[in-house]
Design a protein around this motif. Structure first.
Motif, PDB file in Angstrom:
ATOM      1  N   GLU A 126     -33.734  -1.683  11.270  1.00 40.64           N
ATOM      2  CA  GLU A 126     -35.028  -2.242  11.671  1.00 40.64           C
ATOM      3  C   GLU A 126     -35.253  -3.631  11.080  1.00 40.64           C
ATOM      4  OE1 GLU A 126     -39.752  -1.059  11.669  1.00 40.64           O
ATOM      5  OE2 GLU A 126     -38.265   0.431  11.124  1.00 40.64           O
ATOM      6  N   ALA A 127     -34.823  -3.832   9.837  1.00 36.87           N
ATOM      7  CA  ALA A 127     -35.029  -5.125   9.176  1.00 36.87           C
ATOM      8  C   ALA A 127     -34.102  -6.211   9.711  1.00 36.87           C
ATOM      9  CB  ALA A 127     -34.817  -4.970   7.667  1.00 36.87           C
ATOM     10  N   LEU A 128     -32.878  -5.848  10.106  1.00 39.14           N
ATOM     11  CA  LEU A 128     -31.884  -6.855  10.478  1.00 39.14           C
ATOM     12  C   LEU A 128     -31.784  -7.121  11.971  1.00 39.14           C
ATOM     13  CD1 LEU A 128     -29.036  -5.770   8.045  1.00 39.14           C
ATOM     14  CD2 LEU A 128     -30.594  -7.732   7.811  1.00 39.14           C
ATOM     15  N   ALA A 129     -32.032  -6.117  12.788  1.00 44.94           N
ATOM     16  CA  ALA A 129     -31.872  -6.279  14.239  1.00 44.94           C
ATOM     17  C   ALA A 129     -33.059  -7.023  14.837  1.00 44.94           C
ATOM     18  CB  ALA A 129     -31.726  -4.909  14.899  1.00 44.94           C
ATOM     19  N   SER A 130     -32.788  -7.768  15.894  1.00 44.08           N
ATOM     20  CA  SER A 130     -33.870  -8.413  16.637  1.00 44.08           C
ATOM     21  C   SER A 130     -34.729  -7.343  17.302  1.00 44.08           C
ATOM     22  CB  SER A 130     -33.303  -9.354  17.694  1.00 44.08           C
ATOM     23  OG  SER A 130     -32.461 -10.309  17.095  1.00 44.08           O
ATOM     24  N   ARG A 131     -34.085  -6.294  17.787  1.00 43.59           N
ATOM     25  CA  ARG A 131     -34.765  -5.120  18.312  1.00 43.59           C
ATOM     26  C   ARG A 131     -33.771  -3.974  18.358  1.00 43.59           C
ATOM     27  NH1 ARG A 131     -35.777  -4.744  24.245  1.00 43.59           N
ATOM     28  NH2 ARG A 131     -33.745  -5.134  25.093  1.00 43.59           N
ATOM     29  N   TRP A 132     -34.299  -2.762  18.354  1.00 45.52           N
ATOM     30  CA  TRP A 132     -33.432  -1.594  18.390  1.00 45.52           C
ATOM     31  C   TRP A 132     -34.189  -0.430  19.012  1.00 45.52           C
ATOM     32  CZ3 TRP A 132     -33.744   3.202  15.826  1.00 45.52           C
ATOM     33  CH2 TRP A 132     -34.801   3.333  14.942  1.00 45.52           C
ATOM     34  N   GLY A 133     -33.444   0.600  19.384  1.00 45.96           N
ATOM     35  CA  GLY A 133     -34.063   1.774  19.979  1.00 45.96           C
ATOM     36  C   GLY A 133     -33.014   2.828  20.267  1.00 45.96           C
ATOM     37  N   TRP A 134     -33.386   3.807  21.038  1.00 40.39           N
ATOM     38  CA  TRP A 134     -32.458   4.870  21.413  1.00 40.39           C
ATOM     39  C   TRP A 134     -32.849   5.396  22.779  1.00 40.39           C
ATOM     40  CZ3 TRP A 134     -34.357   9.692  22.518  1.00 40.39           C
ATOM     41  CH2 TRP A 134     -35.646   9.971  22.047  1.00 40.39           C
ATOM     42  N   HIS A 135     -31.919   6.082  23.404  1.00 40.40           N
ATOM     43  CA  HIS A 135     -32.187   6.754  24.673  1.00 40.40           C
ATOM     44  C   HIS A 135     -31.209   7.906  24.812  1.00 40.40           C
ATOM     45  CE1 HIS A 135     -28.670   4.828  26.613  1.00 40.40           C
ATOM     46  NE2 HIS A 135     -29.043   3.740  25.965  1.00 40.40           N
ATOM     47  N   PHE A 136     -31.576   8.869  25.621  1.00 41.02           N
ATOM     48  CA  PHE A 136     -30.669   9.972  25.907  1.00 41.02           C
ATOM     49  C   PHE A 136     -29.541   9.440  26.772  1.00 41.02           C
ATOM     50  CE2 PHE A 136     -32.807  13.304  23.862  1.00 41.02           C
ATOM     51  CZ  PHE A 136     -34.163  13.101  23.999  1.00 41.02           C
ATOM     52  N   ARG A 137     -28.383  10.083  26.694  1.00 38.30           N
ATOM     53  CA  ARG A 137     -27.258   9.665  27.515  1.00 38.30           C
ATOM     54  C   ARG A 137     -27.585   9.900  28.984  1.00 38.30           C
ATOM     55  NH1 ARG A 137     -21.991  12.252  25.296  1.00 38.30           N
ATOM     56  NH2 ARG A 137     -21.116  10.966  26.952  1.00 38.30           N
ATOM     57  N   PRO A 138     -27.109   9.011  29.851  1.00 40.78           N
ATOM     58  CA  PRO A 138     -27.428   9.135  31.278  1.00 40.78           C
ATOM     59  C   PRO A 138     -26.703  10.309  31.942  1.00 40.78           C
ATOM     60  CG  PRO A 138     -25.964   7.287  30.897  1.00 40.78           C
ATOM     61  CD  PRO A 138     -26.345   7.825  29.548  1.00 40.78           C
ATOM     62  N   CYS A 139     -27.156  10.646  33.111  1.00 36.22           N
ATOM     63  CA  CYS A 139     -26.532  11.664  33.970  1.00 36.22           C
ATOM     64  C   CYS A 139     -26.508  13.047  33.341  1.00 36.22           C
ATOM     65  CB  CYS A 139     -25.113  11.250  34.376  1.00 36.22           C
ATOM     66  SG  CYS A 139     -25.044   9.659  35.182  1.00 36.22           S
ATOM     67  N   GLY A 140     -27.419  13.329  32.433  1.00 33.19           N
ATOM     68  CA  GLY A 140     -27.491  14.647  31.833  1.00 33.19           C
ATOM     69  C   GLY A 140     -26.403  14.950  30.819  1.00 33.19           C
ATOM     70  N   ALA A 141     -25.626  13.956  30.434  1.00 29.68           N
ATOM     71  CA  ALA A 141     -24.593  14.169  29.415  1.00 29.68           C
ATOM     72  C   ALA A 141     -25.274  14.496  28.090  1.00 29.68           C
ATOM     73  CB  ALA A 141     -23.733  12.921  29.268  1.00 29.68           C
ATOM     74  N   PRO A 142     -24.667  15.357  27.287  1.00 27.93           N
ATOM     75  CA  PRO A 142     -25.311  15.711  26.018  1.00 27.93           C
ATOM     76  C   PRO A 142     -25.294  14.543  25.045  1.00 27.93           C
ATOM     77  CG  PRO A 142     -23.123  16.659  26.131  1.00 27.93           C
ATOM     78  CD  PRO A 142     -23.394  16.034  27.475  1.00 27.93           C
ATOM     79  N   GLY A 143     -26.353  14.418  24.282  1.00 22.39           N
ATOM     80  CA  GLY A 143     -26.387  13.419  23.226  1.00 22.39           C
ATOM     81  C   GLY A 143     -27.337  12.267  23.480  1.00 22.39           C
ATOM     82  N   LYS A 144     -27.133  11.250  22.681  1.00 24.14           N
ATOM     83  CA  LYS A 144     -28.017  10.083  22.693  1.00 24.14           C
ATOM     84  C   LYS A 144     -27.212   8.827  22.391  1.00 24.14           C
ATOM     85  CE  LYS A 144     -28.955  10.837  17.839  1.00 24.14           C
ATOM     86  NZ  LYS A 144     -27.973  11.898  17.733  1.00 24.14           N
TER      87      LYS A 144
END
Length: 165
Positions: A126-144
């Motif tokens: 959070e301190a070093l990145a210009s921006r960051w985030g997360w999302h679930f993997r597309p197409c119903g694949a398990p994970g993030k």
């Protein structure tokens, strides 16, 4: 409840990346270390020289995201994937994907005590990145996928990311 600093919707990938590196690694400390080293090599080859602030920051971001994938996203016999993309003029996007979607990134609400050796990874991101985030993997694949972007623009970073292959 987990909050996402950006949104749960994947941020759009750059339309035409200047450079792209993607590789799967074993979900082990050795795999995380290899990811950091190979991404550092790639960045240097792309014109972000070793020893510069941009290179050091980007390799630290890769290291933290890869370590989190190994520690919190590990599923036995499943790898994690690192994708490194640059877009001219000088934005680098790091995306680390693991197969454990039920353990979502939780930004720390306070700094861990001095006796703790963990819990600072996303604070650093959070301190070093210009921006960051997360999302679930597309197409119903398990994970993030957890991603961070770093902009190498400004007076101290001008011409850091070249258009060399």
């Amino acid at each position: 409840m987990t909050t996402n600093p950006a949104s749960a919707i994947p941020s759009p990938q750059p339309p035409h990346p200047t450079h792209h590196f993607e590789m799967r690694f074993s979900s082990t400390p050795r795999g995380a270390r290899l990811a950091r080293r190979l991404c550092g090599e790639r960045l240097h080859a792309w014109g972000v020289p070793y020893g510069t602030e941009a290179h050091d920051t980007l390799t630290l971001l890769v290291a933290e995201l890869a370590a989190n994938a190994v520690r919190h996203g590990r599923v036995p016999a499943r790898d994690f994937r690192v994708r490194l993309t640059t877009v001219h003029p000088a934005t680098v996007r790091i995306e680390v994907t693991d197969t454990r979607g039920e353990r979502l990134p939780e930004p720390a609400t306070r700094t861990p005590g001095p006796d703790r050796t963990d819990g600072r990874g996303l604070l650093l991101v959070e301190a070093l990145a210009s921006r960051w985030g997360w999302h679930f993997r597309p197409c119903g694949a398990p994970g993030k996928a957890v991603w961070a972007e770093y902009s190498c623009t400004g007076p101290k970073h001008d011409a850091m990311v070249s258009s060399r292959p």
